[in-house]
Design a protein around this motif. Sequence first.
Motif, mmCIF file in Angstrom:
data_model
loop_
_atom_site.group_PDB
_atom_site.id
_atom_site.type_symbol
_atom_site.label_atom_id
_atom_site.label_comp_id
_atom_site.label_asym_id
_atom_site.label_seq_id
_atom_site.Cartn_x
_atom_site.Cartn_y
_atom_site.Cartn_z
ATOM 1 N N SER A 95 10.399 16.857 24.247
ATOM 2 C CA SER A 95 10.564 16.751 22.780
ATOM 3 C C SER A 95 11.975 16.329 22.400
ATOM 4 O O SER A 95 12.573 16.840 21.453
ATOM 5 C CB SER A 95 10.223 18.099 22.118
ATOM 6 O OG SER A 95 8.892 18.471 22.380
ATOM 7 N N ASN A 96 12.500 15.380 23.153
ATOM 8 C CA ASN A 96 13.863 14.891 22.918
ATOM 9 C C ASN A 96 13.790 13.536 22.231
ATOM 10 O O ASN A 96 13.555 12.508 22.861
ATOM 11 C CB ASN A 96 14.612 14.775 24.245
ATOM 12 C CG ASN A 96 16.087 14.453 24.045
ATOM 13 O OD1 ASN A 96 16.496 13.966 22.994
ATOM 14 N ND2 ASN A 96 16.885 14.716 25.070
ATOM 15 N N ALA A 97 13.959 13.549 20.925
ATOM 16 C CA ALA A 97 13.940 12.302 20.168
ATOM 17 C C ALA A 97 15.336 11.752 19.947
ATOM 18 O O ALA A 97 15.496 10.631 19.455
ATOM 19 C CB ALA A 97 13.258 12.531 18.818
ATOM 20 N N ALA A 98 16.357 12.521 20.323
ATOM 21 C CA ALA A 98 17.728 12.129 20.022
ATOM 22 C C ALA A 98 18.296 11.133 21.033
ATOM 23 O O ALA A 98 18.979 10.181 20.653
ATOM 24 C CB ALA A 98 18.614 13.373 19.965
ATOM 25 N N VAL A 99 18.053 11.361 22.314
ATOM 26 C CA VAL A 99 18.663 10.529 23.340
ATOM 27 C C VAL A 99 18.246 9.075 23.164
ATOM 28 O O VAL A 99 17.082 8.769 22.860
ATOM 29 C CB VAL A 99 18.294 11.041 24.752
ATOM 30 C CG1 VAL A 99 16.807 10.951 25.009
ATOM 31 C CG2 VAL A 99 19.071 10.278 25.823
ATOM 32 N N ARG A 100 19.192 8.161 23.324
ATOM 33 C CA ARG A 100 18.909 6.729 23.236
ATOM 34 C C ARG A 100 18.487 6.244 24.632
ATOM 35 O O ARG A 100 19.237 6.420 25.611
ATOM 36 C CB ARG A 100 20.119 5.944 22.782
ATOM 37 C CG ARG A 100 20.737 6.385 21.460
ATOM 38 C CD ARG A 100 19.817 6.161 20.280
ATOM 39 N NE ARG A 100 18.943 7.311 20.039
ATOM 40 C CZ ARG A 100 18.010 7.332 19.084
ATOM 41 N NH1 ARG A 100 17.820 6.268 18.329
ATOM 42 N NH2 ARG A 100 17.271 8.393 18.920
ATOM 43 N N ILE A 101 17.314 5.666 24.729
ATOM 44 C CA ILE A 101 16.794 5.189 26.012
ATOM 45 C C ILE A 101 16.953 3.670 26.089
ATOM 46 O O ILE A 101 16.423 2.935 25.238
ATOM 47 C CB ILE A 101 15.316 5.580 26.196
ATOM 48 C CG1 ILE A 101 15.180 7.113 26.164
ATOM 49 C CG2 ILE A 101 14.780 5.032 27.524
ATOM 50 C CD1 ILE A 101 13.743 7.597 26.291
ATOM 51 N N VAL A 102 17.700 3.234 27.100
ATOM 52 C CA VAL A 102 17.943 1.806 27.327
ATOM 53 C C VAL A 102 17.249 1.414 28.624
ATOM 54 O O VAL A 102 17.550 1.969 29.691
ATOM 55 C CB VAL A 102 19.453 1.508 27.429
ATOM 56 C CG1 VAL A 102 19.686 0.022 27.692
ATOM 57 C CG2 VAL A 102 20.169 1.957 26.159
ATOM 58 N N VAL A 103 16.296 0.492 28.558
ATOM 59 C CA VAL A 103 15.626 -0.021 29.756
ATOM 60 C C VAL A 103 16.413 -1.224 30.278
ATOM 61 O O VAL A 103 16.648 -2.187 29.535
ATOM 62 C CB VAL A 103 14.163 -0.410 29.453
ATOM 63 C CG1 VAL A 103 13.554 -1.159 30.641
ATOM 64 C CG2 VAL A 103 13.348 0.831 29.133
ATOM 65 N N VAL A 104 16.839 -1.122 31.544
ATOM 66 C CA VAL A 104 17.543 -2.226 32.205
ATOM 67 C C VAL A 104 16.566 -2.807 33.227
ATOM 68 O O VAL A 104 16.283 -2.185 34.259
ATOM 69 C CB VAL A 104 18.829 -1.732 32.887
ATOM 70 C CG1 VAL A 104 19.565 -2.913 33.517
ATOM 71 C CG2 VAL A 104 19.728 -1.019 31.875
ATOM 72 N N ALA A 105 15.996 -3.981 32.920
ATOM 73 C CA ALA A 105 14.871 -4.517 33.695
ATOM 74 C C ALA A 105 15.260 -5.731 34.536
ATOM 75 O O ALA A 105 16.175 -6.493 34.188
ATOM 76 C CB ALA A 105 13.731 -4.901 32.737
ATOM 77 N N ASP A 106 14.537 -5.887 35.647
ATOM 78 C CA ASP A 106 14.660 -7.115 36.431
ATOM 79 C C ASP A 106 14.245 -8.301 35.561
ATOM 80 O O ASP A 106 13.394 -8.154 34.660
ATOM 81 C CB ASP A 106 13.753 -7.046 37.664
ATOM 82 C CG ASP A 106 14.368 -6.208 38.773
ATOM 83 O OD1 ASP A 106 15.580 -5.959 38.711
ATOM 84 O OD2 ASP A 106 13.627 -5.803 39.689
ATOM 85 N N PRO A 107 14.818 -9.488 35.799
ATOM 86 C CA PRO A 107 14.452 -10.669 34.997
ATOM 87 C C PRO A 107 12.951 -10.947 34.992
ATOM 88 O O PRO A 107 12.440 -11.567 34.048
ATOM 89 C CB PRO A 107 15.233 -11.803 35.677
ATOM 90 C CG PRO A 107 16.423 -11.127 36.278
ATOM 91 C CD PRO A 107 15.922 -9.793 36.741
ATOM 92 N N ALA A 108 12.213 -10.481 36.022
ATOM 93 C CA ALA A 108 10.765 -10.711 36.079
ATOM 94 C C ALA A 108 10.034 -10.076 34.907
ATOM 95 O O ALA A 108 8.902 -10.456 34.576
ATOM 96 C CB ALA A 108 10.211 -10.169 37.398
ATOM 97 N N TRP A 109 10.677 -9.107 34.267
ATOM 98 C CA TRP A 109 10.046 -8.412 33.119
ATOM 99 C C TRP A 109 10.396 -9.075 31.783
ATOM 100 O O TRP A 109 10.011 -8.550 30.727
ATOM 101 C CB TRP A 109 10.506 -6.956 33.081
ATOM 102 C CG TRP A 109 9.973 -6.096 34.194
ATOM 103 C CD1 TRP A 109 10.637 -5.714 35.314
ATOM 104 C CD2 TRP A 109 8.673 -5.533 34.277
ATOM 105 N NE1 TRP A 109 9.836 -4.930 36.111
ATOM 106 C CE2 TRP A 109 8.606 -4.812 35.489
ATOM 107 C CE3 TRP A 109 7.537 -5.586 33.465
ATOM 108 C CZ2 TRP A 109 7.468 -4.126 35.899
ATOM 109 C CZ3 TRP A 109 6.398 -4.903 33.870
ATOM 110 C CH2 TRP A 109 6.365 -4.182 35.081
#
Length: 503
Positions: A95-109
């Motif tokens: 139930s953590n809505a505060a943390v900012r989630i950054v997805v660092v993806a391979d170029p294939a995505w």
Amino acid sequence: MDRYPLIGEDNLPTESEWNILLIGGGSEEFRGLTHLLAGFQFESRSMRLLHAVTPEEVRLQLATETDIAVVMLELCASAGRQALEWVGYIRESLSNAAVRIVVVADPAWAEAEEEIMLGYDINTFRLKGEFDGSASKFKSALIGSLRGYRDFKKTEDEKKSLDYVALSSSLVLNAGSLEELAGDVLRHLASILKTYPSSGGLVLQKNGQQWRMLAASGEYVKLNPASLPEEMEDVLALLRESNAKSLIPDGFSFHSPSVIGPERLIFVEACQMPSDWEYYLAESYCANTDAVFENLELRHEIESTQKEIIYTLGEIAETRSQETGFHVKRVAEYTKLLAVKYGLPEEEANLLALASPMHDIGKVGISDSILNKPGKLTEEEYATMKNHARSGYEMLKHSSRPILKTAAIIALQHHEKYGGGGYPQGLSGEEIHLYGRITAIADVFDALASDRVYKKAWPMDEIVELFRKERGKHFDPKLTDLFLRHLDEFLEIRARYTDEKVF
């Protein structure tokens, strides 16, 4: 009132590092980010980079580090979308809505960016290599995430603060006295303003021209309210002069001119600079509790009026038999004292003291010729006299008010005897309500110790001997023992209220 946690009660908030968690990625990437963020600060707070690879490590980091600002989640081409399951775990399970989630993806995505942003509760999608050779771009993007986390937490904290103010404002309604209420107000204000436990504060109230202290903390406990000037501005100036420990010379103050009641002043030292929001909360809280002060004042006024009416009703019954108003006052004080000694709560003992003056209210229906007959009553006259217990009960039984309900019980049962043979119901033992058993001792003691139209007061040694003899017969044995053990306190009440008319 029950104790409950205050805002920031354990420690005042301190500026710490920004926690950034990297999920996935190799050790080289972690070292590279650590080097990149070395010495970098945002809002005077440095970066602390955490790393987790295995599911166990991720769960441990998320469980132990409760103030993670940014999660950088690596999405590899070879592992599919498995890493994205952590998004649901963070948002839903934790139930953590505060943390900012950054997805660092391979170029294939790259082609799946829109789909991932729409399907998962993440804040930013970046491709690996996007910041290669440009540390400033990476830091700028990180600043955006940190700002988002900061603003979310600020909004969340403000909501919690509002909830706290609403809760504490409602809980002070349970305060039983102005002093208790004022103490709660100081404690809650210290929490809202995040002051140290040793910080000073006080609540003053002026009735007429005289200030009195309702509550104080810190060095203000020593303040003599009688030494304060009469005008509010002069009082505030004096308090500010002595407010040496405060970072704000003015401290925090709230003045209630109270057109219809007493004037009040609340003053609290501010040991750190409150924000505009904290000032707003403190003022809102004071405004809410100001109405509680007014209501409590009004309630006490009503209770005082009610008490006076009850004593007057009791006196009417007693003066018809040529007894004094102090008889009902003494009986009230005796019943309260005996109730406290028995272990009843203070509130219940006060209720008994308020109700007991009406124990003989049924005498208003007895003729003067019987009430004031100097000689022995005939059997018929005595039967008529005994009717006053039932008559008093009938007068009072229809009310749903606690005082009158208690008075009805006392009126009916204060002539019952513990061993049986009393009237009007012939009850015995604990069939007789505790209130009736307490009042029986108080009433008989005062009757024996006072002059009446038909007798002189008994010597005290004879009174004591009668109570010992009637222990377990007329009177409850436990209550009798308490009465005799604390007889000196009952005699103090008797001496305080000598026989003369007061109401």
